[in-house]
Write a protein that holds these residues in place. Structure first.
Motif, mmCIF file in Angstrom:
data_model
loop_
_atom_site.group_PDB
_atom_site.id
_atom_site.type_symbol
_atom_site.label_atom_id
_atom_site.label_comp_id
_atom_site.label_asym_id
_atom_site.label_seq_id
_atom_site.Cartn_x
_atom_site.Cartn_y
_atom_site.Cartn_z
ATOM 1 N N GLU A 21 -120.663 5.096 74.774
ATOM 2 C CA GLU A 21 -121.078 4.340 73.584
ATOM 3 C C GLU A 21 -121.211 2.859 73.893
ATOM 4 O OE1 GLU A 21 -118.384 4.861 70.387
ATOM 5 O OE2 GLU A 21 -118.579 7.040 70.319
ATOM 6 N N ARG A 27 -124.304 14.798 72.244
ATOM 7 C CA ARG A 27 -124.746 14.506 70.876
ATOM 8 C C ARG A 27 -123.854 13.440 70.244
ATOM 9 N NH1 ARG A 27 -125.953 19.900 68.028
ATOM 10 N NH2 ARG A 27 -127.793 19.724 69.374
ATOM 11 N N VAL A 54 -124.679 10.022 71.798
ATOM 12 C CA VAL A 54 -125.925 9.458 71.286
ATOM 13 C C VAL A 54 -125.696 8.779 69.944
ATOM 14 C CG1 VAL A 54 -128.201 10.055 70.347
ATOM 15 C CG2 VAL A 54 -127.485 10.971 72.554
ATOM 16 N N ALA A 55 -124.914 9.408 69.074
ATOM 17 C CA ALA A 55 -124.628 8.805 67.770
ATOM 18 C C ALA A 55 -123.947 7.460 67.936
ATOM 19 C CB ALA A 55 -123.753 9.747 66.945
ATOM 20 N N GLN A 59 -117.743 7.615 63.261
ATOM 21 C CA GLN A 59 -117.879 7.962 64.671
ATOM 22 C C GLN A 59 -116.518 7.989 65.351
ATOM 23 O OE1 GLN A 59 -120.402 8.959 66.426
ATOM 24 N NE2 GLN A 59 -119.812 8.616 68.547
ATOM 25 N N LYS A 76 -124.849 12.521 64.110
ATOM 26 C CA LYS A 76 -125.904 12.108 65.039
ATOM 27 C C LYS A 76 -127.201 11.861 64.282
ATOM 28 C CE LYS A 76 -129.541 12.876 67.897
ATOM 29 N NZ LYS A 76 -130.922 13.265 67.543
ATOM 30 N N THR A 96 -128.621 7.954 63.986
ATOM 31 C CA THR A 96 -129.852 7.585 64.693
ATOM 32 C C THR A 96 -130.950 7.172 63.719
ATOM 33 O OG1 THR A 96 -130.456 9.945 64.845
ATOM 34 C CG2 THR A 96 -129.348 8.961 66.743
ATOM 35 N N GLU A 152 -131.336 15.238 72.012
ATOM 36 C CA GLU A 152 -130.002 15.773 71.726
ATOM 37 C C GLU A 152 -129.986 16.442 70.349
ATOM 38 O OE1 GLU A 152 -127.089 16.247 73.444
ATOM 39 O OE2 GLU A 152 -128.347 15.758 75.145
ATOM 40 N N ASN A 157 -133.353 15.613 64.414
ATOM 41 C CA ASN A 157 -132.499 15.340 63.250
ATOM 42 C C ASN A 157 -132.722 16.299 62.089
ATOM 43 O OD1 ASN A 157 -131.350 13.245 64.640
ATOM 44 N ND2 ASN A 157 -132.236 11.619 63.410
#
Length: 629
Positions: A89, A287, A290-291, A349, A379, A383, A422, A425
């Motif tokens: 991150e 995943r 990525v968030a 998160q 995620k 995003t 990933e 959405n």
């Protein structure tokens, strides 16, 4: 409208301490390392130069202990899953190409070997992967099947006569697409393919397939460079095809399914479907990362835009003094609700990463599914938030925000694909909603007249209770003063919870009323399904923010965060005023009061905007935009 008191001044370090949370020491360490490294701006680099720079930075990263945090200590790792995700991150503050390439190497490729393989794979590969002696790829997505992994077309057919799997791409749609590390640097790929043995398909499994040997493309493998992309051009994405490539039986990552020398298939999980979803469930770290990385990219954009808005002046007051653009309510409206959402998503998160870290290997299926659903939903929302926030930040900086030297264009381009890699959405939100609907499974399992009558009767009772609850809510709204209600945390939580429950009930009813064709039934309610997933995540995010408030020891920092939480809650409710009005949760007068409350919060938080973005502690080298000098 009066807003509850906000302290005159808050130390940003006190906010940073709350934000850094459980892995605070690691975050501080990563910041120090990032600040010490020479930052080479990517503006003006061609694709090859950018790729070379990212690989050089990746090699330097490999000399630290960060890449190995998530690996087994037996192979030189740190055994710290949460720390590993957190370190990825943190790379989201810098060049996102480095974050993605690191994620491919150590998160996806290395993670697949660790989580899908067994001791024979761990002993042979993990230390080499960690130390970057072996660069690899994660070859799942195909041209014809992206989100629908269960129906990939690549095959791995076992040949008992030679003890080998034959990996083959039967047609163009089976080409592995958009594979990071494939075009330039990768040597070994984790290839997802339909396992066939004894003439029977056993579903998708993962295989280790060499794609380069001594720097030369391996026999039977075709590699094509994806070329220039809208962003992330430091990552060498490529396309892979396999023409009857033979790999030994041991190339199968066999934690969840194995093939004996004679071709006999065995698995600790009897159901092919359950085995497939269990296998994919182990790979959610990417995943989650990525968030978090998207969230950090959004924070960087907000830090740039707020600093610019604090210094850029346009138009004069009657006394002749020009006004800082962040003093305009319209500008505050652009940035401050997004800033509040970034705080809320950060705490959500952090909560997710802790759950991922703490979940035991033998956790019940229900607990594992809940974690996967939360990861999917967060995620998607994180995003989408990054995409909209970075665009807003760009606009808030005017023409300066359009110049590459001021970093926002690269952030916009690099994060754009986050909404579809990933996990797309839209598909992820459906996954969330399907998980929520399991509580209704008894109604869908039996379509007999008796079951239908019971369902209708229970829904009728619920409807009566709902009208009663709605009356009570409206009575309280009418009787209470604006500030007393709108800034009441319990009321905010109830509004989010009530919306979630009502939307989910509505989905269940629509599905129950639909015809007998499962596809038509679900497809006709897809808009409602997606909404159910989204409002569920909104509720989780608010709950996470409220929980974080209780962990804030500094009184002034907590008082400020209370108002930031109010802004997140009320701006989210305001954005969905139509639903709340349509369903009797808000009166027209209260809907107007909601907008007035958001305006008042923006004005109250404006003096703290710089403090709030400074608290993100983005390394200064990533905020050195000429427009701020």
């Amino acid at each position: 409208m009066d807003v509850p008191a906000v302290p005159a001044k808050v130390d940003p370090d006190a906010l940073t301490a709350v934000l850094d949370g459980r892995w605070a020491a690691l975050r501080r360490d990563v910041r120090v390392r990032m600040a010490a490294a020479s930052f080479r701006e990517t503006v003006g680099l061609d694709v090859e130069a950018h790729r070379a720079q990212v690989l050089d930075q990746l090699r330097k990263l490999a000399t630290t202990d960060l890449p190995g945090l998530g690996f087994d200590p037996a192979y030189g790792g740190g055994g710290d899953v949460g720390g590993s995700v957190t370190s990825f991150e943190m790379l989201g503050f810098g060049d996102l190409s480095l974050m993605v390439k690191a994620g491919v190497q150590w998160g996806l490729f290395g993670g697949a070997v660790q989580l899908l393989g067994t001791a024979r794979h761990h002993e042979r590969y993990l230390r080499r992967i960690k130390d970057l002696e072996l660069l690899g790829c994660f070859a799942m997505t195909e041209r014809g099947h992206g989100s629908d992994v269960q129906h990939l077309r690549t095959t791995a057919t076992y040949d008992a006569a030679t003890g080998e799997f034959v990996v083959h791409s039967p047609d163009a749609d089976a080409a592995k697409e958009y594979i990071g590390n494939a075009a330039r640097d990768g040597e070994l790929a984790v290839v997802f393919a339909q396992l066939v043995t004894g003439g029977e398909s056993r579903g998708v499994h993962a295989f280790l397939v060499p794609i380069r040997v001594g720097g030369t493309t391996a026999p039977g493998v075709s590699i094509e460079d994806c070329g220039v992309k809208a962003g992330l051009n430091g990552v060498d994405n490529g396309r892979l095809r396999f023409d009857h490539v033979r790999v030994p039986r041991e190339a199968l990552l066999n934690r969840f399914g194995d093939v004996a020398p004679d071709g006999t298939y065995s698995s600790p999980i009897e159901s092919d479907g359950r085995r497939f979803f269990t296998m994919l469930g182990t790979l959610i770290r990417g995943r989650v990362s990525v968030a978090g990385s998207a969230g950090n990219a959004a924070k960087r954009a907000l830090a740039l835009a707020v600093r610019y808005g604090d210094t850029r002046r346009q138009f004069a007051k009657p006394d002749g003094e020009e006004v800082a653009i962040l003093d305009y309510l319209g500008h505050q409206r652009k940035l401050l609700p997004a800033l509040a959402a970034s705080y809320a998503l950060h705490f959500a998160q952090e909560e997710l990463v802790s759950k991922l870290h703490d979940i035991p290997a033998d956790a019940p299926d229900e607990e594992q599914r809940e974690l996967e659903s939360r990861a999917a939903g967060l995620k998607a929302v994180a995003t989408w938030h990054a995409t909209s926030t970075i665009q807003t930040a760009r606009e808030a900086c005017g023409g300066a925000g359009y110049l590459a030297e001021n970093m926002l264009p690269a952030l916009k381009a690099d994060t754009d694909v986050f909404t579809t890699f990933e996990g797309d959405n839209t598909v992820l939100l459906q996954l969330v909603a399907k998980g929520l609907l399991t509580s209704y499974k008894e109604f869908f399992a039996d379509l007999s007249p008796l079951a239908t009558a019971r369902f209708v009767a229970e829904q009728l009772v619920d409807a009566v209770l709902e009208r009663s609850v709605t009356r009570k809510v409206l009575e309280r709204l009418t009787e209470s003063a604006d500030a007393e209600v709108l800034f009441d945390r319990d009321w905010q939580l109830r509004m989010f919870e009530d919306r979630e429950e009502h939307v989910l009930d509505g989905v269940a009813q629509r599905l129950r009323r639909a015809g007998s064709d499962p596809f038509d039934a679900f497809n006709s309610a897809q808009d409602h399904v997606l909404r159910a997933g989204r409002v569920h995540v909104d509720h989780l995010v608010l709950q996470a923010f409220v929980s974080a408030l209780s962990r804030c020891p500094d009184a002034d920092a907590r008082a400020l965060l209370e108002r930031v939480c109010d802004l997140y809650a009320l701006s989210t409710l305001e954005a969905d005023r139509a639903w709340f009005l349509e369903h009797g949760r808000l009166t027209a007068a209260r809907a107007k009061a909601l907008t007035a409350a958001v305006n008042s919060l923006c004005l109250a938080l404006r003096p703290h905007a710089r403090t709030l973005v400074d608290a993100f502690a983005v390394p200064e080298q990533f905020l050195a935009a000429p427009m701020l000098s």
